[in-house]
Scaffold this active site. Structure first.
Site, PDB file in Angstrom:
ATOM      1  NE  ARG A 111      -0.511   0.716   5.052  1.00 19.37           N
ATOM      2  CZ  ARG A 111       0.265   1.734   5.510  1.00 19.37           C
ATOM      3  NH1 ARG A 111       0.550   2.786   4.621  1.00 19.37           N
ATOM      4  NH2 ARG A 111       0.616   1.655   6.603  1.00 19.37           N
ATOM      5  CG  ASN A 113       3.868   4.642   5.005  1.00 20.59           C
ATOM      6  OD1 ASN A 113       2.468   4.608   5.326  1.00 20.59           O
ATOM      7  ND2 ASN A 113       4.929   4.966   5.592  1.00 20.59           N
ATOM      8  CG  ASN A 163       7.663   6.403   6.960  1.00 16.45           C
ATOM      9  OD1 ASN A 163       6.663   7.247   7.054  1.00 16.45           O
ATOM     10  ND2 ASN A 163       7.563   5.260   7.834  1.00 16.45           N
ATOM     11  CG  ASP A 211       6.803   6.960  11.061  1.00 17.10           C
ATOM     12  OD1 ASP A 211       6.446   7.449   9.958  1.00 17.10           O
ATOM     13  OD2 ASP A 211       6.330   6.174  11.562  1.00 17.10           O
TER      14      ASP A 211
END
Length: 300
Positions: A111, A113, A163, A211
């Site tokens: 998917r 992100n 990310n 992240d």
């Protein structure tokens, strides 16, 4: 430095992500990925609105579309969808699909992100393998550039979890995080073409999973750590950690500067894996003595 942490009202998520400060509406848009929920924090009202994205499993980022009021580019599975939402209603709908990537069967568990617009409004977004059991082993993620009127361009493959992204327009730099590499890479960035080249590592942490990311007006980057209770303020030219912003929860997912003066750092978190409160809250950090840059709407 004495900074102050506060939570915003009704900003709780399972996996908060993709914060985008919209100067025009003085609002922070963000998502709750696995619940396919869009959220908008209204600064003046000090109130958060949320909407379930009808018919979707995931919403991984939300960015206002330039020239289309009430329309947003949203990451849905492996599609970039254009979503209509008035920012108040409890539900939102996909108006059309703009792009799709990795459509083959071998990418069925992938998917999109994190995603963000560069200073010219090009959308950069990448994919990740979404099976928790094999999250780190399968490097099936890719990073793409979506530019109006052009075919989707592959920027990088062999990614674990695509990310954090941010740009330093003045210095001609692009910063990118593959969480599975535990580092931040700096690229030379050609703003005219959208081409990133010459990657080099500017920050690395042995144990804290990086992240989301943003940048301030002085070129310092702010790195959220999913396993570290911390946002690191880093000077990329030296790799020096200038500040560690500590939180009362572990899973810090992303960061964005906002507020009327762009001097409030908004921080999303996650309560995945039954983390106790205040995990999943959305925080505002004041007193940092730093300012961010206006975020760009996407051109699609």
């Amino acid at each position: 430095m004495s900074y102050k942490l506060e939570t915003i009202p009704n900003g709780e998520t399972l996996i908060g992500e993709g914060p985008h400060w919209d100067v025009a509406t003085q609002s922070l848009y963000f998502v709750d990925i696995d619940n396919a929920v869009l959220l908008r924090y209204d600064y003046k009202q000090n109130k958060t609105y949320s909407a379930r994205l009808e018919g979707e499993n995931f919403a991984s980022f939300i960015i206002p579309v330039e020239g289309e009021n009430g329309k947003f580019a949203v990451g849905c599975d492996r599609r970039v969808a254009i979503v209509a939402w008035d920012g108040v209603s409890p539900s939102a709908k996909v108006a059309r699909n703009a792009y799709e990537v990795q459509s083959g069967e071998e990418f069925a568990l992938n998917r999109l992100n994190d995603g963000k617009a560069d200073p010219r409004g090009r959308l950069f977004a990448g994919t990740m393998y979404n099976d928790q059991k094999d999250l780190f082993a399968a490097r099936k993620g890719e990073l793409y550039r979506f530019e109006k009127g052009k075919p989707v361009a592959l920027i990088k493959s062999d990614i674990g979890i695509s990310n954090g992204l941010t740009w330093n327009e003045k210095a001609g730099k692009f910063y990118f995080i593959d969480s599975c590499d535990y580092n931040v890479k700096e690229y030379d960035y050609d703003l005219e073409t959208g081409v990133a080249s010459n990657p080099k590592i500017v920050f690395k942490h042995a144990s804290h999973l990086p992240d989301g990311m943003t940048i301030d007006t002085e070129g310092n980057i702010y790195i959220a750590t999913f396993t570290g209770h911390t946002v690191y303020k880093v000077k990329p030219s030296t790799g020096e950690v200038l500040l560690e912003i500590k939180f009362p929860c572990k899973q810090i997912t992303s960061v964005a500067f906002g507020g009327p003066n762009l001097d409030i750092l908004y921080v999303t978190t996650s309560k995945l894996n039954d983390q106790p409160p205040p995990a999943g809250s959305t925080f505002k950090v004041t007193g940092l003595g730093a300012k961010g840059l206006p975020m760009t709407k996407v051109r699609i």
